[in-house]
Design a protein around this motif. Sequence first.
Motif, PDB file in Angstrom:
ATOM      1  N   PRO A 150      -4.570  13.531   5.722  1.00  0.00           N
ATOM      2  CA  PRO A 150      -4.740  11.897   5.662  1.00  0.00           C
ATOM      3  C   PRO A 150      -4.355  11.188   4.372  1.00  0.00           C
ATOM      4  N   LEU A 151      -3.386  10.367   4.349  1.00  0.00           N
ATOM      5  CA  LEU A 151      -3.048   9.379   3.052  1.00  0.00           C
ATOM      6  C   LEU A 151      -3.918   8.186   3.521  1.00  0.00           C
ATOM      7  N   LEU A 152      -4.754   7.760   2.686  1.00  0.00           N
ATOM      8  CA  LEU A 152      -5.495   6.610   3.071  1.00  0.00           C
ATOM      9  C   LEU A 152      -5.296   5.689   1.968  1.00  0.00           C
ATOM     10  N   TYR A 153      -5.504   4.436   2.148  1.00  0.00           N
ATOM     11  CA  TYR A 153      -5.475   3.234   1.071  1.00  0.00           C
ATOM     12  C   TYR A 153      -6.314   2.246   1.561  1.00  0.00           C
ATOM     13  N   ARG A 154      -7.450   1.919   0.669  1.00  0.00           N
ATOM     14  CA  ARG A 154      -8.238   0.749   1.169  1.00  0.00           C
ATOM     15  C   ARG A 154      -7.745  -0.521   0.487  1.00  0.00           C
ATOM     16  N   SER A 155      -6.912  -1.119   1.270  1.00  0.00           N
ATOM     17  CA  SER A 155      -6.339  -2.275   0.795  1.00  0.00           C
ATOM     18  C   SER A 155      -7.224  -3.513   0.807  1.00  0.00           C
ATOM     19  N   PRO A 156      -6.693  -4.547   0.294  1.00  0.00           N
ATOM     20  CA  PRO A 156      -7.371  -5.807   0.395  1.00  0.00           C
ATOM     21  C   PRO A 156      -7.694  -6.169   1.733  1.00  0.00           C
ATOM     22  N   ALA A 157      -6.594  -6.178   2.609  1.00  0.00           N
ATOM     23  CA  ALA A 157      -6.704  -6.474   4.035  1.00  0.00           C
ATOM     24  C   ALA A 157      -7.401  -5.426   4.893  1.00  0.00           C
ATOM     25  N   GLY A 158      -7.934  -4.303   4.316  1.00  0.00           N
ATOM     26  CA  GLY A 158      -8.585  -3.346   5.208  1.00  0.00           C
ATOM     27  C   GLY A 158      -8.096  -1.861   4.995  1.00  0.00           C
ATOM     28  N   LEU A 159      -8.643  -0.945   5.562  1.00  0.00           N
ATOM     29  CA  LEU A 159      -8.476   0.423   5.504  1.00  0.00           C
ATOM     30  C   LEU A 159      -6.968   0.660   6.029  1.00  0.00           C
ATOM     31  N   VAL A 160      -6.090   1.276   5.551  1.00  0.00           N
ATOM     32  CA  VAL A 160      -4.796   1.738   6.230  1.00  0.00           C
ATOM     33  C   VAL A 160      -4.393   3.186   5.848  1.00  0.00           C
ATOM     34  N   GLY A 161      -3.704   3.780   6.675  1.00  0.00           N
ATOM     35  CA  GLY A 161      -3.322   5.261   6.486  1.00  0.00           C
ATOM     36  C   GLY A 161      -2.890   5.737   7.689  1.00  0.00           C
ATOM     37  N   GLY A 162      -2.680   7.304   7.507  1.00  0.00           N
ATOM     38  CA  GLY A 162      -2.111   8.293   8.411  1.00  0.00           C
ATOM     39  C   GLY A 162      -1.867   9.547   7.815  1.00  0.00           C
ATOM     40  N   TRP A 163      -1.317  10.150   8.831  1.00  0.00           N
ATOM     41  CA  TRP A 163      -0.956  11.724   8.483  1.00  0.00           C
ATOM     42  C   TRP A 163       0.219  11.788   7.992  1.00  0.00           C
ATOM     43  N   THR A 173       6.296   3.191   9.262  1.00  0.00           N
ATOM     44  CA  THR A 173       6.008   4.024   7.700  1.00  0.00           C
ATOM     45  C   THR A 173       6.888   5.438   7.796  1.00  0.00           C
ATOM     46  N   ASN A 174       8.036   5.109   8.370  1.00  0.00           N
ATOM     47  CA  ASN A 174       9.075   6.272   8.482  1.00  0.00           C
ATOM     48  C   ASN A 174      10.137   6.005   7.381  1.00  0.00           C
ATOM     49  N   GLY A 175       9.613   5.964   6.096  1.00  0.00           N
ATOM     50  CA  GLY A 175      10.290   5.907   4.837  1.00  0.00           C
ATOM     51  C   GLY A 175       9.514   5.571   3.552  1.00  0.00           C
ATOM     52  N   PRO A 176       9.958   5.789   2.280  1.00  0.00           N
ATOM     53  CA  PRO A 176       8.875   5.770   1.248  1.00  0.00           C
ATOM     54  C   PRO A 176       8.815   4.135   0.997  1.00  0.00           C
ATOM     55  N   GLY A 177       9.781   3.339   1.090  1.00  0.00           N
ATOM     56  CA  GLY A 177       9.768   1.983   0.902  1.00  0.00           C
ATOM     57  C   GLY A 177       8.947   1.457   1.791  1.00  0.00           C
ATOM     58  N   LYS A 178       9.242   1.481   3.212  1.00  0.00           N
ATOM     59  CA  LYS A 178       8.578   0.899   4.366  1.00  0.00           C
ATOM     60  C   LYS A 178       7.097   1.527   4.343  1.00  0.00           C
ATOM     61  N   LEU A 179       6.704   2.772   4.055  1.00  0.00           N
ATOM     62  CA  LEU A 179       5.206   3.147   3.951  1.00  0.00           C
ATOM     63  C   LEU A 179       4.580   2.217   2.969  1.00  0.00           C
ATOM     64  N   PHE A 180       4.902   2.142   1.598  1.00  0.00           N
ATOM     65  CA  PHE A 180       4.094   1.427   0.997  1.00  0.00           C
ATOM     66  C   PHE A 180       4.265  -0.277   1.133  1.00  0.00           C
ATOM     67  N   ARG A 181       5.435  -0.519   1.974  1.00  0.00           N
ATOM     68  CA  ARG A 181       5.180  -2.076   2.371  1.00  0.00           C
ATOM     69  C   ARG A 181       4.208  -2.345   3.404  1.00  0.00           C
ATOM     70  N   ALA A 182       4.175  -1.179   4.232  1.00  0.00           N
ATOM     71  CA  ALA A 182       3.249  -1.236   5.309  1.00  0.00           C
ATOM     72  C   ALA A 182       1.780  -1.356   4.878  1.00  0.00           C
ATOM     73  N   PHE A 183       1.532  -0.555   3.674  1.00  0.00           N
ATOM     74  CA  PHE A 183       0.184  -0.739   3.184  1.00  0.00           C
ATOM     75  C   PHE A 183      -0.046  -1.858   2.445  1.00  0.00           C
ATOM     76  N   GLY A 184       0.846  -2.755   2.072  1.00  0.00           N
ATOM     77  CA  GLY A 184       0.606  -3.874   1.371  1.00  0.00           C
ATOM     78  C   GLY A 184       0.778  -3.904   0.029  1.00  0.00           C
ATOM     79  N   VAL A 185       1.665  -2.898  -0.439  1.00  0.00           N
ATOM     80  CA  VAL A 185       1.742  -2.567  -2.025  1.00  0.00           C
ATOM     81  C   VAL A 185       2.985  -3.228  -2.470  1.00  0.00           C
ATOM     82  N   ARG A 186       2.702  -4.307  -3.407  1.00  0.00           N
ATOM     83  CA  ARG A 186       3.837  -5.202  -3.713  1.00  0.00           C
ATOM     84  C   ARG A 186       3.902  -5.204  -5.278  1.00  0.00           C
ATOM     85  N   ASP A 187       3.356  -4.112  -5.990  1.00  0.00           N
ATOM     86  CA  ASP A 187       3.334  -4.275  -7.150  1.00  0.00           C
ATOM     87  C   ASP A 187       2.902  -2.805  -7.935  1.00  0.00           C
TER      88      ASP A 187
END
Length: 223
Positions: A23-36, A123-137
């Motif tokens: 599991p890759l997990l990210y406690r984002s400001p908008a809530g917990l996101v993640g997956g295998w 989340t089927n690509g590295p850019g899409k994945l972190f976009r889905a996580f809300g990472v923009r910096d």
Amino acid sequence: MAYQDFFTGRPTQEIAQDLLGRPLLYRSPAGLVGGWIVETEAYLGQADNAAHAYQGHRSAANEALYGPPGTIYIYERRGLFMCDIAVQDAEVPQGVLLRGIQPVWGLDVMTKNREGRPVGELTNGPGKLFRAFGVRDKALNLHNLADAPLTILLGDDWQSQPRQIGSSARVGVRSGGWHDRPYRFFVAGNQWVSKTPKRSWTTDQGWLKEAGRVLPAEILPGK
DNA sequence: TTAGCGATCAGT
DNA sequence: CTGATCGCTAAC
């Protein structure tokens, strides 16, 4: 298992394969996101012409690759943010690129971050994945998985078991002596592996055995 | 399957 | 300034 032990002591290709199903997990400001994790790539440092640390290249931008094992390396390509995990001892600039996950936790948040796209495109690509996580910096850059809001669960109980691990040349590496090396690893048959045709998907998503989806509060990131 | 888009950095 | 890059998207 401690992060420094998991991310050292064996070849980077082996670490990249061992990350599949975890599991890759990210406690984002908008809530917990993640997956295998379903897709990774190994980058072997100075000798690897596809690596950002090729021939010892070192700058402020890729400094994280030289950090201790488990250091998060965030870099930007074409306006999207991607993430490597630094592996091997500090000063040895090898890394594993996280290229795809099967979304499991925080589907609503990830869907919103991806502007309503279907779950198969989240989340089927590295850019899409972190976009889905809300990472923009690059805020996560140089942090360590051991104590950052972004983490990977290393307990074997939390690892889903791939039926078969596939390998291929790395995506986007078109030239250089190592462009053909099979350093990309993926869960065969899983639909969140980037650039896989629909006909190769399997109903079990490539898992021999899925790990549980209920995460105890004490192992959530940030605790 | 392929051409635009696009941000950053290394090299001219 | 120019080219290349560990991608994504919409178009054909």
